[in-house]
Design a protein around this motif. Structure first.
Motif, mmCIF file in Angstrom:
data_model
loop_
_atom_site.group_PDB
_atom_site.id
_atom_site.type_symbol
_atom_site.label_atom_id
_atom_site.label_comp_id
_atom_site.label_asym_id
_atom_site.label_seq_id
_atom_site.Cartn_x
_atom_site.Cartn_y
_atom_site.Cartn_z
ATOM 1 N N HIS A 67 -0.701 0.473 -5.516
ATOM 2 C CA HIS A 67 0.717 0.615 -5.822
ATOM 3 C C HIS A 67 0.915 0.356 -7.307
ATOM 4 O O HIS A 67 0.007 -0.102 -7.983
ATOM 5 C CB HIS A 67 1.591 -0.336 -4.982
ATOM 6 N N SER A 120 1.739 -2.741 5.779
ATOM 7 C CA SER A 120 0.955 -3.438 4.740
ATOM 8 C C SER A 120 1.774 -4.571 4.123
ATOM 9 O O SER A 120 1.222 -5.638 3.819
ATOM 10 C CB SER A 120 0.480 -2.454 3.667
ATOM 11 N N TYR A 167 0.855 -1.184 0.000
ATOM 12 C CA TYR A 167 0.000 0.000 0.000
ATOM 13 C C TYR A 167 0.889 1.231 0.000
ATOM 14 O O TYR A 167 1.570 1.517 0.983
ATOM 15 C CB TYR A 167 -0.929 0.000 1.223
ATOM 16 N N ASP A 168 0.882 1.952 -1.121
ATOM 17 C CA ASP A 168 1.775 3.099 -1.290
ATOM 18 C C ASP A 168 1.079 4.447 -1.183
ATOM 19 O O ASP A 168 1.658 5.458 -1.524
ATOM 20 C CB ASP A 168 2.465 3.027 -2.662
ATOM 21 N N LYS A 169 -0.151 4.491 -0.708
ATOM 22 C CA LYS A 169 -0.878 5.753 -0.657
ATOM 23 C C LYS A 169 -0.787 6.423 0.710
ATOM 24 O O LYS A 169 -1.621 7.238 1.054
ATOM 25 C CB LYS A 169 -2.346 5.524 -1.022
ATOM 26 N N SER A 170 0.206 6.061 1.493
ATOM 27 C CA SER A 170 0.360 6.628 2.825
ATOM 28 C C SER A 170 1.853 6.763 3.134
ATOM 29 O O SER A 170 2.666 6.844 2.219
ATOM 30 C CB SER A 170 -0.345 5.726 3.848
ATOM 31 N N THR A 171 2.186 6.711 4.395
ATOM 32 C CA THR A 171 3.583 6.860 4.812
ATOM 33 C C THR A 171 4.360 5.564 4.567
ATOM 34 O O THR A 171 3.772 4.501 4.359
ATOM 35 C CB THR A 171 3.652 7.194 6.316
ATOM 36 N N THR A 172 5.667 5.667 4.643
ATOM 37 C CA THR A 172 6.520 4.490 4.525
ATOM 38 C C THR A 172 6.214 3.495 5.630
ATOM 39 O O THR A 172 6.211 2.281 5.405
ATOM 40 C CB THR A 172 8.007 4.897 4.582
ATOM 41 N N GLU A 173 5.927 3.992 6.833
ATOM 42 C CA GLU A 173 5.607 3.113 7.963
ATOM 43 C C GLU A 173 4.352 2.280 7.664
ATOM 44 O O GLU A 173 4.331 1.077 7.898
ATOM 45 C CB GLU A 173 5.401 3.950 9.226
ATOM 46 N N ILE A 174 3.331 2.909 7.129
ATOM 47 C CA ILE A 174 2.097 2.186 6.764
ATOM 48 C C ILE A 174 2.405 1.207 5.634
ATOM 49 O O ILE A 174 1.907 0.082 5.617
ATOM 50 C CB ILE A 174 0.973 3.170 6.359
ATOM 51 N N GLY A 175 3.237 1.618 4.694
ATOM 52 C CA GLY A 175 3.640 0.722 3.610
ATOM 53 C C GLY A 175 4.317 -0.532 4.137
ATOM 54 O O GLY A 175 4.054 -1.642 3.674
#
Length: 157
Positions: free
Chosen positions: A116, A57, A46-54
């Motif tokens: 993504h 995910s 999931y690339d629609k948020s921060t690196t941490e969320i990525g």
């Protein structure tokens, strides 16, 4: 083919296919996550948020890949134990599962949902074409193996 062999075919045919599909989906997801997310670092699940969320995910995606792979292998082991493993049908399912995952990823996740992309470059078209052509090739191999298994002699191994 005698009646017992016919019963075994109908009883275990779908289970061989399901085992292969689960293994193929899990294997493709595992390779995608390790190669494109971790080693090449082209994208996260999931690339629609921060690196941490990525990264979170990616971890959930990695867990999914292992659940599918292990589920497929448990079914595989059960088929072997019951003497119902039909390798050609199983491999057909593996190729179908791998191709299905790849095509789903390349069309639904990359283009429709846009969670993504394969890679973030100027000209993504060639990446999309290669990604989806590989998926179609895997699906064709899977269908061919399943048709050959259906037409050929039943050989539980």
């Amino acid at each position: 083919m005698n009646e017992n062999a016919q019963n075994a075919v109908s009883k275990y045919s779908k289970r061989n296919l399901l085992s292969g599909l689960l293994f193929g989906i899990g294997f493709a997801a595992f390779i995608d996550e390790v190669v494109f997310h971790q080693i090449l670092r082209w994208h996260h699940f999931y690339d629609k948020s921060t690196t941490e969320i990525g990264l979170i995910s990616d971890g959930l995606f990695h867990a999914f890949s292992w659940f599918a792979t292990i589920g497929g292998l448990f079914l595989f082991a059960d088929l072997r134990r019951r003497n119902g493993l039909w390798l050609q049908k199983w491999w057909g399912g593996v190729f179908l599962g791998t191709g299905f995952f790849q095509l789903y990823d390349g069309t639904i996740q990359h283009k429709l949902m846009r969670v993504h992309q394969i890679r973030y470059v100027e000209n993504i078209f060639i990446y999309d074409v290669i990604w989806n052509l590989i998926a179609i090739l895997l699906l064709l191999i899977g269908f061919m193996l399943i048709v050959r298994a259906r037409k050929g002699e039943v050989g539980f191994k």
